[in-house]
Design a protein around this motif. Sequence first.
Motif, PDB file in Angstrom:
ATOM      1  N   ARG A  27       0.840  -1.210   0.000  1.00 32.14           N
ATOM      2  CA  ARG A  27       0.000   0.000   0.000  1.00 32.14           C
ATOM      3  C   ARG A  27       0.873   1.257   0.000  1.00 32.14           C
ATOM      4  NH1 ARG A  27      -2.745  -1.173   4.104  1.00 32.14           N
ATOM      5  NH2 ARG A  27      -1.615   0.055   5.622  1.00 32.14           N
ATOM      6  N   MET A  28       1.952   1.248   0.779  1.00 35.08           N
ATOM      7  CA  MET A  28       2.836   2.409   0.831  1.00 35.08           C
ATOM      8  C   MET A  28       3.554   2.620  -0.508  1.00 35.08           C
ATOM      9  SD  MET A  28       2.196   3.780   3.627  1.00 35.08           S
ATOM     10  CE  MET A  28       3.404   5.065   3.514  1.00 35.08           C
ATOM     11  N   PHE A  33       4.000   5.739  -5.551  1.00 34.17           N
ATOM     12  CA  PHE A  33       3.866   5.762  -7.006  1.00 34.17           C
ATOM     13  C   PHE A  33       2.828   6.803  -7.430  1.00 34.17           C
ATOM     14  CE2 PHE A  33       2.138   4.238 -11.030  1.00 34.17           C
ATOM     15  CZ  PHE A  33       3.298   4.071 -11.760  1.00 34.17           C
ATOM     16  N   GLN A  34       1.715   6.829  -6.719  1.00 36.60           N
ATOM     17  CA  GLN A  34       0.656   7.787  -7.037  1.00 36.60           C
ATOM     18  C   GLN A  34       1.132   9.216  -6.771  1.00 36.60           C
ATOM     19  OE1 GLN A  34      -2.982   7.012  -4.931  1.00 36.60           O
ATOM     20  NE2 GLN A  34      -4.202   8.195  -6.362  1.00 36.60           N
ATOM     21  N   SER A  37       3.424  10.333  -9.552  1.00 34.47           N
ATOM     22  CA  SER A  37       2.665  10.658 -10.746  1.00 34.47           C
ATOM     23  C   SER A  37       2.010  12.036 -10.627  1.00 34.47           C
ATOM     24  CB  SER A  37       1.596   9.593 -10.982  1.00 34.47           C
ATOM     25  OG  SER A  37       0.823   9.905 -12.101  1.00 34.47           O
ATOM     26  N   LEU A  38       1.432  12.330  -9.474  1.00 35.76           N
ATOM     27  CA  LEU A  38       0.752  13.612  -9.272  1.00 35.76           C
ATOM     28  C   LEU A  38       1.737  14.775  -9.204  1.00 35.76           C
ATOM     29  CD1 LEU A  38      -1.983  12.420  -6.761  1.00 35.76           C
ATOM     30  CD2 LEU A  38      -2.302  13.019  -9.176  1.00 35.76           C
ATOM     31  N   VAL A  39       2.936  14.520  -8.658  1.00 34.03           N
ATOM     32  CA  VAL A  39       3.972  15.557  -8.649  1.00 34.03           C
ATOM     33  C   VAL A  39       4.339  15.908 -10.084  1.00 34.03           C
ATOM     34  CG1 VAL A  39       6.432  15.961  -8.165  1.00 34.03           C
ATOM     35  CG2 VAL A  39       4.937  15.060  -6.371  1.00 34.03           C
ATOM     36  N   ARG A  79       4.368   1.998 -16.406  1.00 38.32           N
ATOM     37  CA  ARG A  79       4.025   0.797 -15.655  1.00 38.32           C
ATOM     38  C   ARG A  79       2.897   1.098 -14.689  1.00 38.32           C
ATOM     39  NH1 ARG A  79       8.033  -3.674 -14.600  1.00 38.32           N
ATOM     40  NH2 ARG A  79       6.369  -4.142 -13.188  1.00 38.32           N
ATOM     41  N   LYS A  80       2.020   0.149 -14.511  1.00 38.62           N
ATOM     42  CA  LYS A  80       0.931   0.307 -13.545  1.00 38.62           C
ATOM     43  C   LYS A  80       1.135  -0.679 -12.416  1.00 38.62           C
ATOM     44  CE  LYS A  80      -2.659   1.969 -16.577  1.00 38.62           C
ATOM     45  NZ  LYS A  80      -4.008   1.775 -17.062  1.00 38.62           N
TER      46      LYS A  80
END
Length: 82
Positions: A27-28, A33-34, A37-39, A79-80
Amino acid sequence: MSKPTKDENIQIPDELLRKLLTPSEIRMLKNRFQILSLVEDGLSIRSIAQKVKVGTDTVVRTIRLIEQVGLKNDSFKKRKIK
């Protein structure tokens, strides 16, 4: 026993990671990763924290990590993480 040498090109299969990491660690990693991506999308620290549902301190620590290891590029978006 000697300390292992640092190898930047180690490829670890996703299935092995799922077996080695706890659900909390996975989860961390997903959160980081999220955040990464947002940065890259240019969101503010506060906006990122609200979207990922973490504290602003977590976002700031992740941004510092990104800067330290030089992950500021778009190659990770291909990559996801499931």
